[in-house]
Design a protein around this motif. Structure first.
Motif, short mmCIF file in Angstrom:
data_model
loop_
_atom_site.label_atom_id
_atom_site.label_comp_id
_atom_site.label_asym_id
_atom_site.label_seq_id
_atom_site.Cartn_x
_atom_site.Cartn_y
_atom_site.Cartn_z
N ASN A 106 -4.48 4.39 -5.46
CA ASN A 106 -3.41 3.01 -6.82
C ASN A 106 -4.69 3.57 -8.04
N GLY A 110 -2.66 4.88 -11.14
CA GLY A 110 -1.99 4.67 -12.80
C GLY A 110 -2.69 4.60 -13.83
N TYR A 343 5.30 -0.54 -14.93
CA TYR A 343 4.73 0.02 -13.51
C TYR A 343 4.98 -0.71 -12.29
N TRP A 344 3.98 -2.04 -12.18
CA TRP A 344 3.49 -2.39 -10.67
C TRP A 344 4.68 -3.23 -10.45
N LYS A 347 6.85 -2.50 -6.69
CA LYS A 347 5.96 -2.09 -5.69
C LYS A 347 5.00 -3.79 -5.71
N ALA A 348 5.02 -4.54 -6.63
CA ALA A 348 4.72 -5.55 -6.36
C ALA A 348 5.75 -6.35 -5.03
N SER A 469 -2.63 -0.92 -16.48
CA SER A 469 -2.55 -0.05 -15.09
C SER A 469 -3.20 -0.42 -14.29
N GLY A 473 -3.89 -2.09 -10.75
CA GLY A 473 -4.56 -1.26 -9.36
C GLY A 473 -6.02 -1.36 -9.13
N GLN A 476 -6.25 -4.69 -7.42
CA GLN A 476 -5.62 -5.17 -5.59
C GLN A 476 -6.01 -4.76 -4.46
N TRP A 482 -0.99 -8.65 -3.69
CA TRP A 482 -0.40 -8.97 -4.45
C TRP A 482 0.18 -9.70 -5.06
#
Length: 540
Positions: A106, A110, A343-344, A347-348, A469, A473, A476, A482
């Motif tokens: 991750n 990022g 960016y996330w 995915k989140a 970013s 990552g 997380q 998340w």
């Protein structure tokens, strides 16, 4: 006596023209008014091409859209993909996209999203400084060429380091456009609609991201991920050609088209009219020729030796301006959150709510909210009366309310409630795009606008979405939740609202019509108010 007076007047006019030409280096017809101020007329400046302001805005919007489509595509699940997963018994499932093919964790994932920022940060102040010597419109063409070549390289990359380098070069190419496009739009927009036009331009940021999510998802389903980059390059090629073939436009605060050099520094250009008149009476033709050669050589060596010092002086002007600093600090905090969201976010959403089409859902929300929010923010500021103080009021209120809705959204367990509250929150936070850039353009003098936009871009990325970013990552990877990660990130929006709130109480004059390079004469300032592009006459 009549002939002598006529000759004397002609010599005076010629010598004055020489003085003005040496100081300003303008290759235009010069006439001397009552106050000794040159009145410059250049038909190419008033009508540089077939362009109208609306066509210029439309072309810049499409270019901006492609730039941000690229950012959205690389963040999409279709292009970015997922890691390889290995169980305890040693069996592994193949990953997908960039992350799967290059086996990225991750943090490395990022880094790829932020790598282009490195090139952007280095190149932005360089392009801004070059505007004093090279026509800004041509610089945009050079940047687009670099961007296109770098995107092709991204599609042809072979490992983590190669794609990281090509992403950096993408940032170099984008630097010229993001620094110079907004000043061109600000110059040519109707006076009562400047913020709305900026809103249309910056609307392409969220919309480009959103289309990128959808585009990346579609490419991932039907083609190898590399084609996403190659198709982007093909879309940009016509605009690269346009940047080099189109007759370059002038930019307010800089030398007009046809000048060999940009305007000199204020210290050498500021020439009192009385001194000019005094010089006229004592200059002989031979002295004029010698003086022209000496001043030309001095100005040539001075421009080379003092370029860096001029840049440092301009930087000092920016960073001692409280209005500019407060605006950028708020923008940094805001961009820290928005950059990580972009960016996330898909995915989140996929992991918290098990969204099967996270790319499509986040893309759809961002398109709708980006369109309404960004344009709405510009229109609202124009309706309130476009002032810097009103811009700060809109920035703080919109960001604070947006933070409440986005934070609440991640607290809900039901997907429908999350989507409703998150959509309202995004609409509110996107309303800041036009006002924040309006402040950047109008709290400085016209000749500093490219540098103002460039350094704003550098600051919001180097302290905002570049670290956000990879840091998200890392967070997380540590908490492995998340929802907790998203709530921690969203809380930073409250800080942005608080910073912008302090800007309301600062003394904030609008400096759009101040121009150091024009000797501060009223006649010249009035001439600068003429639009660089003219709409076609209805009477015709």
């Amino acid at each position: 006596m009549g002939e002598e007076n006529t000759k004397s007047k002609e010599e005076t006019k010629d010598s004055t023209s020489v003085v003005i030409e040496v100081v300003a280096e303008k290759e235009t017809d010069i006439e001397i008014g009552q106050m000794g101020v040159p009145e410059i007329t250049d038909s190419s400046t008033m009508n540089p091409s077939w362009f109208t302001p609306k066509r210029l805005l439309a072309i810049f919007c499409v270019i901006n859209l492609i730039n941000y489509l690229d950012r959205g595509a690389i963040a999409s699940n279709g292009v970015n993909g997922s890691r390889r997963i290995c169980t305890n018994n040693g069996t592994c499932t193949g990953g997908s996209g960039i992350q799967g093919q290059f086996d990225l964790n991750n943090f490395e994932d990022g880094v790829i999203s932020s790598a282009f920022m490195v090139g952007l940060l280095v190149a932005s102040p360089i392009f801004a400084s070059l505007t004093k010597r090279v026509n800004p419109f041509r610089l945009i063409g050079v940047g687009l060429l670099v961007w296109t070549a770098a995107v092709v390289g991204c599609g042809s990359s072979w490992d983590f380091w190669s794609i990281s380098v090509f992403r950096m070069l993408v940032g170099v190419g984008e630097a010229s456009f993001i620094s110079l496009a907004a000043p061109f739009i600000d110059d040519n927009a109707p006076a009562t609609q400047r913020t709305a036009w900026l809103g249309l331009f910056y609307m392409c940021i969220p919309v480009g991201y959103a289309i990128g999510y959808i585009y990346g998802g579609l490419v991932g389903k039907h083609l190898p991920w590399r084609w996403a980059f190659w198709i982007e390059a093909m879309l940009m090629v016509p605009f690269v050609i346009f940047g080099f073939v189109m007759k370059p436009l002038p930019l307010k605060g800089f030398a007009p088209i046809g000048s060999k050099k940009a305007l000199p520094p204020v210290e050498t250009a500021a020439c009192d009219s009385k001194d000019v008149q005094k010089a006229e009476s004592s200059i002989t033709p031979d002295e004029v020729k010698i003086d022209r050669l000496n001043v030309h050589e001095a100005s040539k060596s001075g421009s080379e030796g003092n370029g860096f010092m001029r840049f440092l002086k301009d930087m000092k002007v920016l960073w001692v301006d409280k209005v500019y600093v407060v605006n950028v600090l708020g923008y940094i905090s805001y961009n820290f959150v928005v950059g990580a969201y972009s960016y996330w976010g898909p995915k989140a959403g996929y992991n918290i709510y098990n969204m099967e089409n996270a790319d499509m859902i986040f893309g759809g929300i961002t398109v709708g909210c980006g369109l309404v929010g960004t344009i709405g923010g510009g229109l609202l500021l124009d309706y309130m009366n476009s002032t810097i103080s009103n811009a700060f009021k809109l920035l703080s209120a919109s960001t604070f309310l947006g933070a409440i809705f986005c934070f609440s959204a991640f607290c809900f367990k039901r997907e429908i409630l999350f989507l409703v509250f998150f959509a309202i929150g995004e609409l509110l936070i996107f309303a800041t795009q036009a006002p924040v850039n309006y402040v950047c353009l109008h709290c400085v003098k016209p000749s500093l606008r490219p540098l103002s936009m460039a350094m704003s871009t550098v600051a919001i990325h180097i302290f905002g979405d570049v670290p956000s970013s990879p840091l998200v990552g890392v967070l997380q990877d540590h908490v492995k939740n998340w929802r907790t990660t998203a709530l921690s990130l969203t809380s930073i929006l409250f800080l942005a609202a608080a910073i912008w709130f302090t800007g309301i109480f600062l003394h904030s004059p609008d400096k759009f019509n101040e121009d150091e390079t024009e000797h501060n004469h009223n006649e010249t300032n009035n001439a600068n108010k003429a639009p660089l592009l003219n709409e076609p006459s209805n009477a015709a």
